[in-house]
Design a protein around this motif. Sequence first.
Motif, mmCIF file in Angstrom:
data_model
loop_
_atom_site.group_PDB
_atom_site.id
_atom_site.type_symbol
_atom_site.label_atom_id
_atom_site.label_comp_id
_atom_site.label_asym_id
_atom_site.label_seq_id
_atom_site.Cartn_x
_atom_site.Cartn_y
_atom_site.Cartn_z
ATOM 1 N N THR A 195 -112.928 -20.313 -36.040
ATOM 2 C CA THR A 195 -112.046 -20.204 -37.230
ATOM 3 C C THR A 195 -110.855 -19.279 -37.006
ATOM 4 N N ASP A 196 -110.854 -18.499 -35.925
ATOM 5 C CA ASP A 196 -109.673 -17.663 -35.682
ATOM 6 C C ASP A 196 -108.596 -18.429 -34.918
ATOM 7 N N TYR A 227 -103.058 -25.091 -35.458
ATOM 8 C CA TYR A 227 -103.948 -24.476 -34.466
ATOM 9 C C TYR A 227 -103.157 -23.843 -33.345
ATOM 10 N N SER A 244 -106.298 -23.324 -38.794
ATOM 11 C CA SER A 244 -106.192 -23.076 -40.231
ATOM 12 C C SER A 244 -106.079 -24.424 -40.943
#
Length: 443
Positions: free
Chosen positions: A104-105, A50, A108
């Motif tokens: 979500t950006d 992250y 992962s």
Amino acid sequence: MPQSLSPTDPQAASIADPETLKPLRDAIIYKPPYVSGTLPLPPDSHLLYYGSGVLDGHARRINLANASPQELDDLAGACQPAGFGLNHENVYDETYRKAGKMDTDTFSTPFVPERTTLVDTLRSDLLEGLQSSNQIIFELYKLNVYGKGSFFKAHQDTPRSTTMFGSLVLVFPTSHEGGALVFRHRGEDWTVDSAKLLATAPVHSVAFVAFFSDVQHEVSVVESGHRVTLTYNLYFGDVDSPSSSPAVPLSAPPNEAIFKAAFERLLADPTFLPNGGTLGFGLRHVYPIKKTLRHIRSAFKGSDAVVWRVCQELGVAPAPFLVYDDPDSDGIFMVNRPPDELGGAIETLTHHIGGYRTGKIICLAGWNDYVKQELDVETYEHVNWVTDLTDLTQHESTAAWYGNETSVEHVYGKACIIVRVGKPGERQTTAEETPGEPTNPWD
Ligand SMILES: O=C(O)CCC(=O)C(=O)O
Ligand SMILES: [Fe+2]
């Protein structure tokens, strides 16, 4: 549905008052609107990468299978306050939802739900009927961190399109207490305590809960630790081929215990079927039918598997049957293997199936003595239908119809589970008491 016999008939004791069957029926028809359990995963599936503004462009890596309290504090610190949908707007209100989120950006995960048994579990235990054959699309939606004192009050998730049917929550095995997910639906409630599920699960497991979009749910207060979740939106894709292998449930579907308790209560009740009798359950999933019905037993899923397993556990032998409702007579027949091609005229359906070696007549209401004699009335058996027959799994035969013009008729045998129950004190039945399935060298 078969007609009842008159109460004076000697068979009447094998007819159950439909009201007594209601708890069994409800356990199947009104099953809880969620599935939950644990899923053992390789340790690397718990990795999370992250990065957010607070990290000055640097990404972090955390393994949620063995994260330290400091690492979890850092993750929580990199989150933003989580909002919720209200009147088409995203609202922040810490009296309603207190939790951290990442979009979500910002993170992962290597976890791919499509590559796990979750697909089969959802198809068997959450979905039913034709829906079970749909492709399921998992859309990763958010990462959430619920620290001590976090919660999310009762709400329904906002459907993001007409094909969205539910949500999936994965809970990582980070140490926490509290944070149970509570569902309310049709006046009932259920609690899934993922912290407790994880406490007894094999190492490196995650907990999962999937539920339908119209179900109200809330996250109760996290008492200690960090509850870290991934949420997914669940959509139907195109119709897919049904999964070839049945899901091996890692935890029983939520209606299994309810169904079992209701069945145990009935079997313990001496007024229930005082002479013993037969129960029938229409199938709730689609299965292929082959030359015999033997393979279907190992394919059962969802509520069909619940009925099958619970009957076996309680010692009342279940067996798969095909039921034919002959439109030209009041007769209903059941056979324990698909009949060979009917061949002849449709008028002979009665004789063909009734006279078929493995055939069994289950309702003779309205038949004349000649037909009864022809078909050997001793084979009479009244079936108490707990759930109606469905046409999800059926076998088609064709036969000629000699009317003014000769035509071909199709005759359908609908698959169901038949359960024979003995009288009080002798409730248990064995598979041998059900008509033996012929051994078939091609099966
Ligand atoms: O974390 C959970 O168990 C549920 C979260 C939730 O309801 C949501 O994000 O909408
Ligand atoms: Fe929600």
